[in-house]
Enzyme design. Structure first.
Site, PDB file in Angstrom:
ATOM      1  N   CYS A 154      -2.528  -0.891   7.474  1.00  0.00           N
ATOM      2  CA  CYS A 154      -1.755   0.348   7.434  1.00  0.00           C
ATOM      3  C   CYS A 154      -1.970   1.170   8.696  1.00  0.00           C
ATOM      4  O   CYS A 154      -1.035   1.805   9.196  1.00  0.00           O
ATOM      5  CB  CYS A 154      -2.119   1.166   6.195  1.00  0.00           C
ATOM      6  SG  CYS A 154      -1.495   0.424   4.667  1.00  0.00           S
TER       7      CYS A 154
ATOM      8  N   HIS B 221       0.831  -1.192   0.000  1.00  0.00           N
ATOM      9  CA  HIS B 221       0.000   0.000   0.000  1.00  0.00           C
ATOM     10  C   HIS B 221       0.872   1.251   0.000  1.00  0.00           C
ATOM     11  O   HIS B 221       2.041   1.217   0.418  1.00  0.00           O
ATOM     12  CB  HIS B 221      -0.924  -0.003   1.209  1.00  0.00           C
ATOM     13  CG  HIS B 221      -1.983  -1.053   1.129  1.00  0.00           C
ATOM     14  ND1 HIS B 221      -2.965  -1.199   2.074  1.00  0.00           N
ATOM     15  CD2 HIS B 221      -2.220  -2.011   0.199  1.00  0.00           C
ATOM     16  CE1 HIS B 221      -3.765  -2.186   1.736  1.00  0.00           C
ATOM     17  NE2 HIS B 221      -3.328  -2.706   0.605  1.00  0.00           N
TER      18      HIS B 221
ATOM     19  N   GLU C 244       0.783   3.869   1.889  1.00  0.00           N
ATOM     20  CA  GLU C 244       1.220   4.226   3.236  1.00  0.00           C
ATOM     21  C   GLU C 244       2.407   3.361   3.666  1.00  0.00           C
ATOM     22  O   GLU C 244       3.358   3.853   4.274  1.00  0.00           O
ATOM     23  CB  GLU C 244       0.072   4.043   4.248  1.00  0.00           C
ATOM     24  CG  GLU C 244      -1.190   4.786   3.894  1.00  0.00           C
ATOM     25  CD  GLU C 244      -2.202   3.959   3.108  1.00  0.00           C
ATOM     26  OE1 GLU C 244      -3.405   4.118   3.360  1.00  0.00           O
ATOM     27  OE2 GLU C 244      -1.785   3.156   2.228  1.00  0.00           O
TER      28      GLU C 244
ATOM     29  N   CYS D 275      -6.253   1.336   5.401  1.00  0.00           N
ATOM     30  CA  CYS D 275      -6.874   0.087   5.826  1.00  0.00           C
ATOM     31  C   CYS D 275      -6.383  -0.235   7.242  1.00  0.00           C
ATOM     32  O   CYS D 275      -5.498   0.438   7.777  1.00  0.00           O
ATOM     33  CB  CYS D 275      -6.513  -1.040   4.863  1.00  0.00           C
ATOM     34  SG  CYS D 275      -4.776  -1.543   4.957  1.00  0.00           S
TER      35      CYS D 275
END
Length: 152
Positions: free
Chosen positions: A108, A77, A79, A105
């Site tokens: 993360c 991801h 992040e 999410c």
């Protein structure tokens, strides 16, 4: 008129998202401290590995709904990549803000808590109630970005 700091950094996150190789969702993130850009990240396969653009999307092939089974994906991801970039280059992100085109999410969110992120500005929401609960419990301020023009 000069853009606000939130507008400025969200625009950068949006540009970063254009590097994404994800077939389902283009996400960009930037980590900022004291109005200085520290790291960037976008969603895609680990460095040196084939991207979903080349291999196809495992999540689409298996009909995995958004927000579920994050481990069934070649990509990291945005992040995650922004945090990893800080670790890789020795840049402390403790006490920093994260600007991200999408709401984190739960995976993360847990990582951002442990990395010491203090504030998250997200452009779009994401259907992950656990992420919201974790961020609230950790005392991380989360704001949904609404474009506002002007100095700040």
């Amino acid at each position: 008129m000069r853009p606000s700091w939130d507008s400025y950094f969200m625009e950068i996150a949006t540009v970063v998202s254009q590097r994404s190789t994800c077939l389902r969702r283009k996400v960009g993130a930037v980590i900022v401290k004291d109005k200085r850009l520290l790291t960037t990240g976008y969603n895609g396969a680990p460095t040196g590995l084939k991207h979903c653009l080349e291999t196809g999307c495992l999540r689409q092939e298996r009909n995995v709904p958004s927000g579920e089974r994050h481990e069934l994906c070649r990509g990291l991801h945005a992040e995650q990549n922004a945090v990893i970039q800080g670790a890789l280059h020795g840049v402390s992100i403790q006490g920093a803000d994260l600007y991200c085109t999408h709401y984190p999410c739960s995976l993360c969110a847990k990582m951002l808590v442990n990395a010491g992120i203090k504030r998250i500005v997200s452009k779009e929401n994401y259907p992950d109630e656990l992420a919201r609960q974790l961020l609230e419990e950790a005392g991380i301020k989360v704001e949904i970005y609404h474009e506002i023009k002007g100095d700040s």
